[in-house]
Write an enzyme that holds these catalytic residues in place. Structure first.
Site, PDB file in Angstrom:
ATOM      1  N   GLY A 239     -27.119  -9.496 -42.748  1.00  0.00           N
ATOM      2  CA  GLY A 239     -25.752  -9.368 -42.270  1.00  0.00           C
ATOM      3  C   GLY A 239     -25.466  -8.268 -41.266  1.00  0.00           C
ATOM      4  O   GLY A 239     -24.371  -8.218 -40.705  1.00  0.00           O
ATOM      5  N   GLU A 273     -32.787  -9.059 -46.189  1.00  0.00           N
ATOM      6  CA  GLU A 273     -32.976 -10.353 -45.520  1.00  0.00           C
ATOM      7  C   GLU A 273     -32.362 -10.334 -44.118  1.00  0.00           C
ATOM      8  O   GLU A 273     -31.448 -11.108 -43.819  1.00  0.00           O
ATOM      9  CB  GLU A 273     -32.309 -11.468 -46.341  1.00  0.00           C
ATOM     10  CG  GLU A 273     -32.800 -11.582 -47.771  1.00  0.00           C
ATOM     11  CD  GLU A 273     -31.962 -12.575 -48.597  1.00  0.00           C
ATOM     12  OE1 GLU A 273     -30.942 -13.090 -48.091  1.00  0.00           O
ATOM     13  OE2 GLU A 273     -32.336 -12.826 -49.748  1.00  0.00           O
ATOM     14  N   PRO A 274     -32.827  -9.467 -43.245  1.00  0.00           N
ATOM     15  CA  PRO A 274     -32.220  -9.420 -41.909  1.00  0.00           C
ATOM     16  C   PRO A 274     -32.624 -10.633 -41.074  1.00  0.00           C
ATOM     17  O   PRO A 274     -33.755 -11.103 -41.159  1.00  0.00           O
ATOM     18  CB  PRO A 274     -32.811  -8.142 -41.307  1.00  0.00           C
ATOM     19  CG  PRO A 274     -34.164  -8.029 -41.950  1.00  0.00           C
ATOM     20  CD  PRO A 274     -33.972  -8.550 -43.352  1.00  0.00           C
ATOM     21  N   GLY A 275     -31.705 -11.121 -40.281  1.00  0.00           N
ATOM     22  CA  GLY A 275     -32.013 -12.216 -39.361  1.00  0.00           C
ATOM     23  C   GLY A 275     -31.641 -11.805 -37.952  1.00  0.00           C
ATOM     24  O   GLY A 275     -32.471 -11.420 -37.131  1.00  0.00           O
ATOM     25  N   CYS A 342     -19.501 -33.965 -23.152  1.00  0.00           N
ATOM     26  CA  CYS A 342     -18.152 -34.520 -23.046  1.00  0.00           C
ATOM     27  C   CYS A 342     -17.269 -34.045 -24.193  1.00  0.00           C
ATOM     28  O   CYS A 342     -16.901 -34.828 -25.077  1.00  0.00           O
ATOM     29  CB  CYS A 342     -18.230 -36.033 -23.017  1.00  0.00           C
ATOM     30  SG  CYS A 342     -19.311 -36.555 -21.692  1.00  0.00           S
ATOM     31  N   GLU A 343     -16.988 -32.785 -24.218  1.00  0.00           N
ATOM     32  CA  GLU A 343     -16.111 -32.176 -25.227  1.00  0.00           C
ATOM     33  C   GLU A 343     -15.411 -31.002 -24.546  1.00  0.00           C
ATOM     34  O   GLU A 343     -16.069 -30.225 -23.840  1.00  0.00           O
ATOM     35  CB  GLU A 343     -16.928 -31.569 -26.386  1.00  0.00           C
ATOM     36  CG  GLU A 343     -17.696 -32.530 -27.233  1.00  0.00           C
ATOM     37  CD  GLU A 343     -16.884 -33.162 -28.358  1.00  0.00           C
ATOM     38  OE1 GLU A 343     -15.753 -32.707 -28.636  1.00  0.00           O
ATOM     39  OE2 GLU A 343     -17.382 -34.127 -28.930  1.00  0.00           O
ATOM     40  N   TYR A 371     -29.611 -17.795 -34.102  1.00  0.00           N
ATOM     41  CA  TYR A 371     -28.656 -18.886 -34.234  1.00  0.00           C
ATOM     42  C   TYR A 371     -28.404 -19.575 -32.884  1.00  0.00           C
ATOM     43  O   TYR A 371     -27.294 -19.975 -32.571  1.00  0.00           O
ATOM     44  CB  TYR A 371     -27.349 -18.388 -34.876  1.00  0.00           C
ATOM     45  CG  TYR A 371     -27.615 -17.635 -36.172  1.00  0.00           C
ATOM     46  CD1 TYR A 371     -28.091 -18.297 -37.289  1.00  0.00           C
ATOM     47  CD2 TYR A 371     -27.449 -16.239 -36.256  1.00  0.00           C
ATOM     48  CE1 TYR A 371     -28.388 -17.618 -38.457  1.00  0.00           C
ATOM     49  CE2 TYR A 371     -27.740 -15.556 -37.428  1.00  0.00           C
ATOM     50  CZ  TYR A 371     -28.197 -16.248 -38.522  1.00  0.00           C
ATOM     51  OH  TYR A 371     -28.490 -15.575 -39.681  1.00  0.00           O
TER      52      TYR A 371
HETATM   53  N1  LLP Z   1     -29.459 -14.045 -46.224  1.00  0.00           N
HETATM   54  C1  LLP Z   1     -28.646 -15.080 -46.485  1.00  0.00           C
HETATM   55  C2  LLP Z   1     -28.541 -15.577 -47.866  1.00  0.00           C
HETATM   56  C3  LLP Z   1     -27.900 -15.668 -45.444  1.00  0.00           C
HETATM   57  O1  LLP Z   1     -27.090 -16.689 -45.714  1.00  0.00           O
HETATM   58  C4  LLP Z   1     -28.022 -15.172 -44.122  1.00  0.00           C
HETATM   59  C5  LLP Z   1     -27.268 -15.767 -43.033  1.00  0.00           C
HETATM   60  C6  LLP Z   1     -28.913 -14.093 -43.901  1.00  0.00           C
HETATM   61  C7  LLP Z   1     -29.605 -13.557 -44.974  1.00  0.00           C
HETATM   62  C8  LLP Z   1     -29.124 -13.498 -42.544  1.00  0.00           C
HETATM   63  O2  LLP Z   1     -27.977 -12.934 -42.024  1.00  0.00           O
HETATM   64  P1  LLP Z   1     -28.028 -12.097 -40.659  1.00  0.00           P
HETATM   65  O3  LLP Z   1     -28.854 -10.855 -40.914  1.00  0.00           O
HETATM   66  O4  LLP Z   1     -28.633 -12.958 -39.619  1.00  0.00           O
HETATM   67  O5  LLP Z   1     -26.608 -11.793 -40.391  1.00  0.00           O
HETATM   68  N2  LLP Z   1     -24.676 -19.153 -37.468  1.00  0.00           N
HETATM   69  C9  LLP Z   1     -23.933 -17.935 -37.589  1.00  0.00           C
HETATM   70  C10 LLP Z   1     -24.534 -17.004 -38.611  1.00  0.00           C
HETATM   71  C11 LLP Z   1     -24.706 -17.646 -39.974  1.00  0.00           C
HETATM   72  C12 LLP Z   1     -25.376 -16.740 -40.970  1.00  0.00           C
HETATM   73  C13 LLP Z   1     -25.766 -17.494 -42.182  1.00  0.00           C
HETATM   74  N3  LLP Z   1     -26.448 -16.733 -43.173  1.00  0.00           N
HETATM   75  C14 LLP Z   1     -23.823 -17.277 -36.217  1.00  0.00           C
HETATM   76  O6  LLP Z   1     -24.293 -17.864 -35.238  1.00  0.00           O
HETATM   77  O7  LLP Z   1     -23.215 -16.221 -36.072  1.00  0.00           O
END
Ligand code: LLP
Length: 418
Positions: A239, A273-275, A342-343, A371
């Site tokens: 997050g 859990e960083p993304g 087309c949106e 994402y």
């Molecule tokens: N752990 C869990 C359980 C999650 O659901 C997520 C993201 C993460 C970790 C990783 O979160 P991060 O570190 O990336 O913030 N599509 C959206 C973001 C959706 C996030 C969903 N869950 C966007 O483009 O902003």
């Protein structure tokens, strides 16, 4: 911090001119910088070096197996949410004991696959899911290690579509119910409680929601241990936000210090859990200007990447910086950058100040590493973009551009219509 920048008036990714990649691969194309991903991962990891921890990269942010493999080589584990992601991370060589399985809708088949693969733990999100997990584990005579995901009812102060830790969200189990769930699980020899989990949302740009959530978790953790449960893992989810425009998110070391400080008396192994923070600013989407079109009110720059390639602006009104591949210093104009779909929601930027561009020029949409490709679709029968990974002076095509034939390869026409 990333490794995209102008050299002699031309945009480079590390040591490779973006134009060179486009000449070989075409547009639209996602380009990722390996050096940026490595740097982000290392900075994040070092921030937690004082405590027992495991980083489980959240694969949903960017699930190309080359990217997962690169992170595996740095020691990363993985957070997965489907059997598809599980298969990807196993293919990329992530050790099963570094995999956590999250998500509100795991099927029993998915649980079975993960259990047999010997993953570290399931992050369970409902009472019914826990029952099914117990049944699957019993069927195979193999206890399932799990954590319950708590919904701590904390406002992450981010876009409503990416808030997950509020009571009105579908995620996790409410605080009141969580203790009873663990009590029930304690009686089942096939359910092995080993942790506690939360994830409150994404693109969070201040520390307070994280601290609030951790305080709720601490209370529950202490209650559980006083019941005699021996928990080891505190999974704090992901997050942490990044800079797209002018946000000021905490730095990884500030984030880590706050968590370590608040959580130290629990003596837990932290799972993170960083993304986005790992891959977000490590990727760009390069697109070509197809047409310029003007009416009395507006000027449109029509490009060959659409909402099917990058849905974030349409979906969350997200801001992505856009820059030309050829550096420009001329006067700016205010335009809408729009795609060919087309949106009316097919835009990449609205009312954006950009240097003057013309047909055939290339633009980079920044901050597209997380994402981006993973949320792309084939809407309007558009093949999905190619993905390229740059590593210093070299570049690798890590996903070929889809062909139009790929799009209907799985379809068939009933013989009576032929
Ligand atoms: N752990 C869990 C359980 C999650 O659901 C997520 C993201 C993460 C970790 C990783 O979160 P991060 O570190 O990336 O913030 N599509 C959206 C973001 C959706 C996030 C969903 N869950 C966007 O483009 O902003």
């Amino acid at each position: 911090m990333h490794y995209f920048g102008y050299k002699r008036g031309e945009l480079y990714c590390e040591g490779v001119p973006v134009k060179k990649i486009v000449e070989e691969v075409g547009t639209p194309v996602y380009i990722y910088s390996a050096k940026t991903i490595k740097r982000h991962f290392k900075v994040f990891q070092e921030s937690f070096s004082d405590v027992e921890h495991l980083i489980c990269y959240s694969v949903k942010a960017n699930s190309n197996i080359a990217i997962i493999s690169l992170l595996k080589n740095l020691g990363s584990g993985a957070d997965v949410v489907s059997s598809g992601e599980l298969k990807r991370v196993l293919k990329a060589g992530i050790e099963p004991k570094k995999i956590v399985f999250s998500g509100v809708g795991k099927t029993s088949e998915e649980m079975e696959m993960a259990l047999l693969a010997d993953i570290l733990m399931f992050n369970v999100e409902s009472v019914e899911e826990l029952e099914v997990l117990g049944e699957v584990a019993k069927k195979f005579g193999k206890p399932a290690p799990f954590a319950l995901r708590v919904n701590p009812d904390v406002d992450p102060k981010t876009h409503p579509y990416i808030s997950t830790g509020l009571k009105k969200n579908k995620f996790g189990i409410s605080e009141e119910m969580v203790i009873n769930c663990y009590k029930k699980a304690k009686k089942n020899p096939y359910l092995k409680p080993i942790g506690l989990d939360a994830h409150i949302g994404s693109q969070i740009t201040s520390l307070s929601p994280f601290v609030d959530s951790l305080n709720r978790l601490k209370k529950i953790w202490k209650e559980l241990t006083s019941m005699g449960l021996e928990l080891q893992y505190l999974d704090f989810g992901g997050g942490l936000g990044i800079v797209y425009e002018n946000e000021e998110p905490p730095l990884p070391h500030e984030y880590a210090e706050a968590i370590i400080q608040e959580g130290k008396d629990l003596r837990a192994t932290l799972i993170l859990e960083p993304g986005r923070v790992i891959v977000g600013n490590a990727g760009i989407l390069v697109t070509k200007v197809l047409y310029i079109k003007e009416n009395k009110e507006k000027k449109f720059v029509i490009v060959d990447a659409g909402m099917n390639d990058l849905i974030r602006p349409a979906f969350y009104q997200a801001y992505h910086k856009i820059i030309p591949i050829e550096e420009k210093e001329d006067e700016s104009e205010v335009v809408d950058v729009v795609g060919p779909i087309c949106e009316a929601s097919d835009f990449l930027a609205k009312e954006r100040k950009l240097p003057k561009v013309k047909r055939g020029e290339l633009l980079a949409i920044m901050g597209a590493g997380a994402y981006g490709f993973v949320m792309s679709s084939n809407y309007n029968s558009r093949p999905r973009a190619a993905e390229v990974l740059v590593d210093e002076e070299e570049f690798y095509i890590i996903r070929k551009r889809e062909t139009i034939e790929d799009l209907f390869a799985l379809e068939s026409i009933p013989s009576k219509y032929l």
